[in-house]
Design a protein around this motif. Structure first.
Motif, PDB file in Angstrom:
ATOM      1  N   TRP A  84       1.231  -1.075   0.258  1.00 53.66           N
ATOM      2  CA  TRP A  84      -0.201   0.039   0.194  1.00 53.66           C
ATOM      3  C   TRP A  84       0.619   1.533  -0.300  1.00 53.66           C
ATOM      4  O   TRP A  84       0.962   2.407  -0.953  1.00 53.66           O
ATOM      5  CB  TRP A  84      -1.136   0.185   1.392  1.00 53.66           C
ATOM      6  CG  TRP A  84      -1.883  -0.869   0.639  1.00 53.66           C
ATOM      7  CD1 TRP A  84      -1.744  -1.903   0.502  1.00 53.66           C
ATOM      8  CD2 TRP A  84      -3.111  -0.736   1.585  1.00 53.66           C
ATOM      9  NE1 TRP A  84      -3.695  -2.577   0.286  1.00 53.66           N
ATOM     10  CE2 TRP A  84      -4.683  -1.568   1.534  1.00 53.66           C
ATOM     11  CE3 TRP A  84      -3.989  -0.304   2.356  1.00 53.66           C
ATOM     12  CZ2 TRP A  84      -5.411  -1.972   1.849  1.00 53.66           C
ATOM     13  CZ3 TRP A  84      -5.276  -0.047   2.857  1.00 53.66           C
ATOM     14  CH2 TRP A  84      -6.166  -1.503   2.610  1.00 53.66           C
TER      15      TRP A  84
ATOM     16  N   TYR B 278       0.576   3.703  -2.591  1.00 56.21           N
ATOM     17  CA  TYR B 278       0.122   5.847  -2.005  1.00 56.21           C
ATOM     18  C   TYR B 278       1.603   6.766  -2.691  1.00 56.21           C
ATOM     19  O   TYR B 278       1.436   7.756  -2.948  1.00 56.21           O
ATOM     20  CB  TYR B 278       1.142   5.812  -0.617  1.00 56.21           C
ATOM     21  CG  TYR B 278      -0.436   5.499   0.422  1.00 56.21           C
ATOM     22  CD1 TYR B 278      -1.670   6.118  -0.211  1.00 56.21           C
ATOM     23  CD2 TYR B 278      -0.481   4.374   1.591  1.00 56.21           C
ATOM     24  CE1 TYR B 278      -3.083   5.707   0.800  1.00 56.21           C
ATOM     25  CE2 TYR B 278      -1.404   4.221   2.070  1.00 56.21           C
ATOM     26  CZ  TYR B 278      -3.260   4.991   1.660  1.00 56.21           C
ATOM     27  OH  TYR B 278      -3.737   4.727   2.320  1.00 56.21           O
TER      28      TYR B 278
ATOM     29  N   ALA C 143       0.383  17.361 -11.065  1.00 58.66           N
ATOM     30  CA  ALA C 143      -0.971  17.197 -11.376  1.00 58.66           C
ATOM     31  C   ALA C 143      -1.403  18.732 -12.021  1.00 58.66           C
ATOM     32  O   ALA C 143      -0.550  19.583 -10.176  1.00 58.66           O
ATOM     33  CB  ALA C 143      -2.292  16.732 -10.552  1.00 58.66           C
TER      34      ALA C 143
ATOM     35  N   PHE D  38      -8.564   1.966   3.104  1.00 64.21           N
ATOM     36  CA  PHE D  38      -6.846   2.871   1.499  1.00 64.21           C
ATOM     37  C   PHE D  38      -7.249   3.959   1.268  1.00 64.21           C
ATOM     38  O   PHE D  38      -6.216   4.834   1.586  1.00 64.21           O
ATOM     39  CB  PHE D  38      -7.083   1.685  -0.024  1.00 64.21           C
ATOM     40  CG  PHE D  38      -5.706   2.341  -1.084  1.00 64.21           C
ATOM     41  CD1 PHE D  38      -4.401   1.807  -0.277  1.00 64.21           C
ATOM     42  CD2 PHE D  38      -5.838   3.291  -1.561  1.00 64.21           C
ATOM     43  CE1 PHE D  38      -3.158   2.306  -0.972  1.00 64.21           C
ATOM     44  CE2 PHE D  38      -4.730   3.571  -2.763  1.00 64.21           C
ATOM     45  CZ  PHE D  38      -3.378   2.575  -2.812  1.00 64.21           C
ATOM     46  N   LEU D  39      -8.445   4.343   0.895  1.00 64.29           N
ATOM     47  CA  LEU D  39      -8.199   5.860   0.305  1.00 64.29           C
ATOM     48  C   LEU D  39      -9.020   6.992   1.511  1.00 64.29           C
ATOM     49  O   LEU D  39      -8.883   7.843   1.913  1.00 64.29           O
ATOM     50  CB  LEU D  39      -9.956   5.787  -0.478  1.00 64.29           C
ATOM     51  CG  LEU D  39      -9.651   5.172  -1.687  1.00 64.29           C
ATOM     52  CD1 LEU D  39     -11.272   6.034  -2.211  1.00 64.29           C
ATOM     53  CD2 LEU D  39      -8.599   6.226  -2.749  1.00 64.29           C
TER      54      LEU D  39
ATOM     55  N   PRO E  13      -6.601   7.454   4.622  1.00 63.71           N
ATOM     56  CA  PRO E  13      -6.075   8.610   5.088  1.00 63.71           C
ATOM     57  C   PRO E  13      -5.310   9.203   3.919  1.00 63.71           C
ATOM     58  O   PRO E  13      -5.100  10.774   4.499  1.00 63.71           O
ATOM     59  CB  PRO E  13      -3.922   7.527   5.055  1.00 63.71           C
ATOM     60  CG  PRO E  13      -4.870   6.585   5.050  1.00 63.71           C
ATOM     61  CD  PRO E  13      -6.185   5.852   4.601  1.00 63.71           C
ATOM     62  N   LEU E  14      -5.567   8.755   2.345  1.00 67.31           N
ATOM     63  CA  LEU E  14      -5.267  10.009   1.569  1.00 67.31           C
ATOM     64  C   LEU E  14      -6.464  11.582   1.695  1.00 67.31           C
ATOM     65  O   LEU E  14      -5.988  12.624   1.795  1.00 67.31           O
ATOM     66  CB  LEU E  14      -5.953   9.905   0.186  1.00 67.31           C
ATOM     67  CG  LEU E  14      -4.690   8.863  -0.639  1.00 67.31           C
ATOM     68  CD1 LEU E  14      -5.038   7.856  -1.508  1.00 67.31           C
ATOM     69  CD2 LEU E  14      -2.912   9.978   0.075  1.00 67.31           C
TER      70      LEU E  14
ATOM     71  N   PHE F  71     -19.609  23.453 -13.542  1.00 72.60           N
ATOM     72  CA  PHE F  71     -20.112  21.764 -13.848  1.00 72.60           C
ATOM     73  C   PHE F  71     -18.579  21.185 -13.789  1.00 72.60           C
ATOM     74  O   PHE F  71     -18.451  20.138 -13.952  1.00 72.60           O
ATOM     75  CB  PHE F  71     -21.026  21.851 -15.554  1.00 72.60           C
ATOM     76  CG  PHE F  71     -22.130  22.189 -15.167  1.00 72.60           C
ATOM     77  CD1 PHE F  71     -22.756  21.822 -14.295  1.00 72.60           C
ATOM     78  CD2 PHE F  71     -22.019  22.814 -16.105  1.00 72.60           C
ATOM     79  CE1 PHE F  71     -23.883  21.366 -14.020  1.00 72.60           C
ATOM     80  CE2 PHE F  71     -24.175  22.891 -16.035  1.00 72.60           C
ATOM     81  CZ  PHE F  71     -24.890  22.676 -15.344  1.00 72.60           C
TER      82      PHE F  71
ATOM     83  N   PRO G 173     -16.359  20.322 -11.684  1.00 78.94           N
ATOM     84  CA  PRO G 173     -15.727  20.268 -10.219  1.00 78.94           C
ATOM     85  C   PRO G 173     -14.404  20.349 -10.167  1.00 78.94           C
ATOM     86  O   PRO G 173     -14.045  21.427  -8.230  1.00 78.94           O
ATOM     87  CB  PRO G 173     -15.627  19.010  -9.703  1.00 78.94           C
ATOM     88  CG  PRO G 173     -15.414  18.407 -11.434  1.00 78.94           C
ATOM     89  CD  PRO G 173     -15.884  18.902 -12.357  1.00 78.94           C
ATOM     90  N   ASN G 174     -13.511  20.803 -10.681  1.00 80.06           N
ATOM     91  CA  ASN G 174     -12.096  21.268 -10.411  1.00 80.06           C
ATOM     92  C   ASN G 174     -12.315  22.669  -9.017  1.00 80.06           C
ATOM     93  O   ASN G 174     -11.407  23.009  -8.996  1.00 80.06           O
ATOM     94  CB  ASN G 174     -11.279  21.417 -11.382  1.00 80.06           C
ATOM     95  CG  ASN G 174     -10.750  20.210 -11.992  1.00 80.06           C
ATOM     96  OD1 ASN G 174     -10.596  19.235 -11.940  1.00 80.06           O
ATOM     97  ND2 ASN G 174      -9.833  20.568 -13.123  1.00 80.06           N
TER      98      ASN G 174
ATOM     99  N   SER H 296      -7.149  21.163  -6.315  1.00 77.37           N
ATOM    100  CA  SER H 296      -7.872  20.268  -7.269  1.00 77.37           C
ATOM    101  C   SER H 296      -7.526  21.871  -8.498  1.00 77.37           C
ATOM    102  O   SER H 296      -7.436  21.230  -9.790  1.00 77.37           O
ATOM    103  CB  SER H 296      -9.024  19.519  -7.765  1.00 77.37           C
ATOM    104  OG  SER H 296      -9.838  21.065  -7.497  1.00 77.37           O
TER     105      SER H 296
ATOM    106  N   ASN I 183      -2.184  23.949  -8.708  1.00 78.34           N
ATOM    107  CA  ASN I 183      -0.818  22.780  -8.941  1.00 78.34           C
ATOM    108  C   ASN I 183      -0.088  21.983  -7.516  1.00 78.34           C
ATOM    109  O   ASN I 183       0.088  23.188  -6.716  1.00 78.34           O
ATOM    110  CB  ASN I 183       0.167  23.121 -10.008  1.00 78.34           C
ATOM    111  CG  ASN I 183       1.514  22.495  -9.924  1.00 78.34           C
ATOM    112  OD1 ASN I 183       2.415  22.243  -9.534  1.00 78.34           O
ATOM    113  ND2 ASN I 183       2.406  22.842 -10.872  1.00 78.34           N
ATOM    114  N   MET I 184      -0.251  21.456  -7.637  1.00 77.33           N
ATOM    115  CA  MET I 184       0.596  20.925  -5.891  1.00 77.33           C
ATOM    116  C   MET I 184       1.153  21.400  -5.569  1.00 77.33           C
ATOM    117  O   MET I 184       1.393  22.187  -4.617  1.00 77.33           O
ATOM    118  CB  MET I 184       0.739  19.095  -6.552  1.00 77.33           C
ATOM    119  CG  MET I 184       0.424  18.357  -4.459  1.00 77.33           C
ATOM    120  SD  MET I 184      -1.568  18.868  -3.704  1.00 77.33           S
ATOM    121  CE  MET I 184      -0.743  18.568  -2.781  1.00 77.33           C
ATOM    122  N   HIS I 185       2.606  21.415  -6.086  1.00 75.96           N
ATOM    123  CA  HIS I 185       3.509  22.250  -5.833  1.00 75.96           C
ATOM    124  C   HIS I 185       3.512  23.907  -5.462  1.00 75.96           C
ATOM    125  O   HIS I 185       4.254  24.029  -4.637  1.00 75.96           O
ATOM    126  CB  HIS I 185       5.226  22.242  -7.444  1.00 75.96           C
ATOM    127  CG  HIS I 185       6.003  23.042  -6.946  1.00 75.96           C
ATOM    128  ND1 HIS I 185       6.068  24.052  -7.504  1.00 75.96           N
ATOM    129  CD2 HIS I 185       7.573  22.615  -6.551  1.00 75.96           C
ATOM    130  CE1 HIS I 185       7.510  24.866  -7.512  1.00 75.96           C
ATOM    131  NE2 HIS I 185       8.160  23.362  -6.341  1.00 75.96           N
TER     132      HIS I 185
END
Lengths: 478, 308
Positions: free
Chosen positions: A453, A457, A467, B11-12, B14-15, B135, B137-138, B144, B147-149
């Motif tokens: 896992w 992750y 992204a 699994f999802l 923690p994310l 419409f 969703p981003n 979203s 950018n994550m950086h």
């Protein structure tokens, strides 16, 4: 709606839940739901595209029934020609009309006549090349009595428009997909987990590798005049990796999504950059298109039977068509010709059926000979991709001109080490998984869950980290 | 199937927790949109002059130099449709408003934020202003839409170095285009002219109609409208498409004919603005902003005298 978008991340779970709960064990409901979802998926690009898709579906559905129903061979042929003609006619108008019009005007200009090309201001409907080829294979298979005509319009419409494959393939065959749509799909735990894993690997290849490579490849190709030969080589290398990760990443996602819905799609990529010659490369790259051309063009033309001239002619026809299928530009045609030239020696010397198995099967590492063959094949692929990527032939030759100069041995101006490391890791994982269907099918499968896992992750977080602006998949334009 | 769903959720989880935490943390970082929305909620009934528009106004007009009570509600890439939404969202609060200043620039009638590469900015109008819906969703989440950086950088800057995202002064003027960090006027002029060239005329009618609505709104409330074409350096103005520019100018003049208290002022090629006034070829720096604001202040005062 791209597979790597939030919109799709919301759409898929909703479809999945409805499919396995509301439509559980009910064939008609499952198919209707998938058809509705597919139409919604397609309309999310532009609802007007639905009209053309619906027309194509109805045309091939009716043609299939007519071909089967009429008794006289000549009447069957008329229906077949009608269906093929209209399908290719639409493809021609939307995809090739402006190209032919401009080429004709250029030719007239060369002969001293002044003409203004008649240009159509139309948007190329997403996936038109793919669903047209679905329809063509269906009516041809009915004509040759390989399959029965589908009487249920919903099932047929779903075969053409099934959302995982609608916009960029794999190009399915009615003989493979339709029988699956005639049976109730039941949930399978292992298959679903496998599907999720394949989606994840596809996302990683697209979002982390392909999109980053695209940035560098675009910069270098768009401003190649100012870059040294070594930098141009880096650009060509990145485009080679980009197009593979983009398209095979998409195919992995498509296959994984279909698996989640209990449907098995045709494999589209089988680690093509590990090929030892170009014939093997073309058995492993865009398999569904190559096999389409093989079955519906190459074999009817005589294939590799007959004299040497026939063989050479057939190879050139098939690769010219393949190049032209990709787009209305001389660069694609030249790319096709180049690949025909590359593959020709193996056809003439009958070595094209060598290397049917993946390289170094049952071993960890390749031999020096295998490695050398792979390296040469990879270099040939890079060379051909330069033509595929360039906006016109002139740019492609200028680009190459710079590569074959002394500046090839200078230090590249652009050399992103982190990306190269990521590409290296991706290739290494694919190498380890080359005997499976996709890179991580068995990777980490024997690790304790916490580590396994953890690996997933890491892949997900890397995807999220990279992204940014959603980038279209290259093959959407075809 | 239950086992599959159970494992998926496990699994999802923690994310999801990390994502929610990060989203909340990002939303807590003060930014221009949040600040301006709060300001308008609290003070819109006291304002006499409202400046709307894109970066040309955001960086170009400093309300500190306007003698009436005014506020700069412009944002980078803010287009006419969003100007109108801001105006409407405080519809009943413009009790003291006398002037609305709106830019009519080279690109104003040809673009809307949702159709540009800057569309990610729409999340600000959804999350902080609550005036836009989509419409896509981003646009509903910080995570979203950026950018994550960039998100990590913003997070680090605020939570570890105590630097907020606010780039405007208390009256809404964007104050980080400073003369000592100016850009090359040659290259920025050509680049901006190219990127502002209309790709098609699809949005023209709609944008004209939106500006017509803004004028009608002002007319109904007896608010004067001042349309302005902002100053730009010659490396920008000389690289523009003449017909697009002419059409924009003529449309602005025509729109003003519909309302006697609507006036158009063209500063586009105004020779009073020198190279030292520009941050880049189409944005003023703090020196140019002072000059431009003072000129607008004179216009407003002149109008005040005329109306009185």
């Amino acid at each position: 709606m791209l597979f790597n978008s939030i919109h799709f991340a919301l759409f898929l779970p909703v479809v999945w839940l409805l499919y396995w709960f509301a439509a559980k064990n009910k064939l008609q409901r499952q198919n209707r739901l998938l058809l509705l979802a597919s139409l919604y998926f397609y309309a999310s690009w532009d609802w007007r595209f639905l009209l053309l898709l619906s027309f194509s579906i109805l045309l091939d559905y009716a043609s299939g029934i007519q071909i089967e129903r009429v008794q006289k061979k000549s009447s069957k042929k008329i229906w077949l020609i009608l269906s093929i003609g209209i399908n290719l006619g639409f493809l021609g108008i939307f995809k090739y009309f402006n190209f032919f019009s401009e080429t004709f005007a250029d030719a007239c200009h060369l002969m001293g006549f002044k003409t203004h090309p008649l240009l159509l201001n139309v948007v190329l409907p997403v996936g038109i090349s793919f669903y047209t080829f679905h329809g063509l294979s269906y009516v041809i298979d009915i004509y040759y009595q390989r399959i029965k005509a589908e009487k249920n319009l919903v099932d047929y419409a779903l075969f053409v428009s099934f959302f995982p494959l609608l916009v960029a393939g794999p190009i399915e065959r009615a003989t493979h997909l339709l029988p699956q749509l005639k049976k109730v799909r039941t949930f399978d735990y292992k298959n679903s987990v496998n599907g999720l894993r394949q989606i994840l690997w596809g996302l990683f290849k697209k979002m982390v590798i392909a999109d980053q490579c695209a940035d560098f490849a675009d910069t270098i190709f768009n401003h190649y005049a100012g870059f040294s030969g070594s930098t141009r080589m880096v650009g060509a290398f990145f485009f080679t990796i980009q197009i593979y990760c983009d398209f095979s990443g998409y195919s992995d996602m498509a296959l994984g999504i279909a698996r989640l819905l209990g449907i098995d799609l045709l494999r589209n990529f089988a680690f093509p950059y590990f090929s030892r010659n170009m014939a093997e490369f073309w058995r492993r790259w865009h398999i569904s298109l190559s096999s389409w051309f093989r079955d519906y063009v190459y074999i009817p033309l005589g294939g590799s039977k007959g004299n040497t001239f026939t063989k050479i002619r057939n190879v050139f026809i098939i690769f010219l068509l393949s190049g032209f299928w990709h787009g209305a530009n001389f660069t694609f045609i030249f790319w096709g010709l180049l690949n025909a030239l590359f593959i020709l020696p193996s056809v003439i010397f009958k070595s094209n059926r060598n290397y049917m198995e993946i390289v170094a099967k049952g071993r960890t590492w390749p031999t020096l000979g295998e490695f050398t063959s792979m390296f040469i094949t990879f270099c040939l692929a890079i060379f051909a991709w330069i033509f595929f990527r360039s906006p016109n032939l002139n740019s492609a030759f200028n680009y190459l001109n710079g590569i074959f100069s002394s500046s090839l041995f200078s230090k590249p101006e652009i050399f992103p080490k982190l990306l190269l490391l990521q590409v290296g890791i991706m290739i290494f994982i694919e190498w380890l998984g080359r005997e499976q269907q996709y890179g991580i099918e068995r990777f980490a499968s024997k690790w304790p869950r916490i580590l396994r896992w953890g690996f997933y992750y890491v892949l997900i977080l890397t995807c999220i980290y990279y992204a940014g602006v959603e980038k279209q998949f290259i093959y959407f334009q075809f | 199937m239950k086992q599959f769903i159970k494992y998926c959720l496990r699994f999802l989880l923690p994310l999801t927790i990390v994502a929610v935490f990060f989203e909340i943390a990002l939303r807590k970082i003060p930014n221009d949109y949040q600040y301006k929305n709060t300001y308008l909620n609290q003070h819109s009934n006291e304002l006499e002059v409202l400046f709307l528009g894109s970066s040309h106004i955001f960086y170009g007009i400093n309300p500190d130099y306007i003698r009436c009570r005014s506020f700069n509600a412009a944002h980078v890439s803010q287009t006419l449709d969003l100007d109108y939404k801001i105006l409407i969202s405080h519809e009943n609060n413009w009790k003291s408003l006398k002037y609305i200043v709106i830019p009519v620039d080279y690109f104003s009638f040809y673009s809307q934020l949702a159709q540009t590469a800057e569309d990610w900015r729409l999340k600000n109008y959804i999350i902080y202003d609550g005036i836009y819906s989509s419409f896509n969703p981003n646009y509903y989440s910080e995570l979203s839409s950026n950018n994550m950086h960039d998100n990590i950088e913003r997070y680090k800057k605020y939570y570890f170095h105590s630097t907020s995202d606010i780039t405007c002064n208390s009256l809404g003027w964007g104050n980080n285009y400073q003369s000592n960090h100016g850009k090359n006027l040659d290259t920025t002029g050509k680049f901006a002219a190219r990127s502002h060239l209309a790709k098609n005329n699809e949005l023209f009618e709609e944008n004209v109609s939106i500006l017509g609505n803004i004028i009608a709104f002002a007319k109904a409330k007896n608010i004067a409208i001042i349309l302005i074409s902002c100053p730009a350096y010659y490396t920008y103005t000389q690289n523009l498409n003449t017909s697009q520019y002419q059409k924009t100018k003529e449309t602005a003049i025509q729109l003003c004919n519909a309302y006697s208290r609507c006036h158009y002022y063209n500063f586009f090629e105004d020779a009073r603005f020198l190279n030292t006034d520009f941050y880049d070829a189409n944005h003023l720096n703090e020196i140019g902003a002072r000059k431009f604001s003072l000129q607008l202040d004179s216009i407003i005062k002149l109008k005040e005298n005329q109306f009185n």
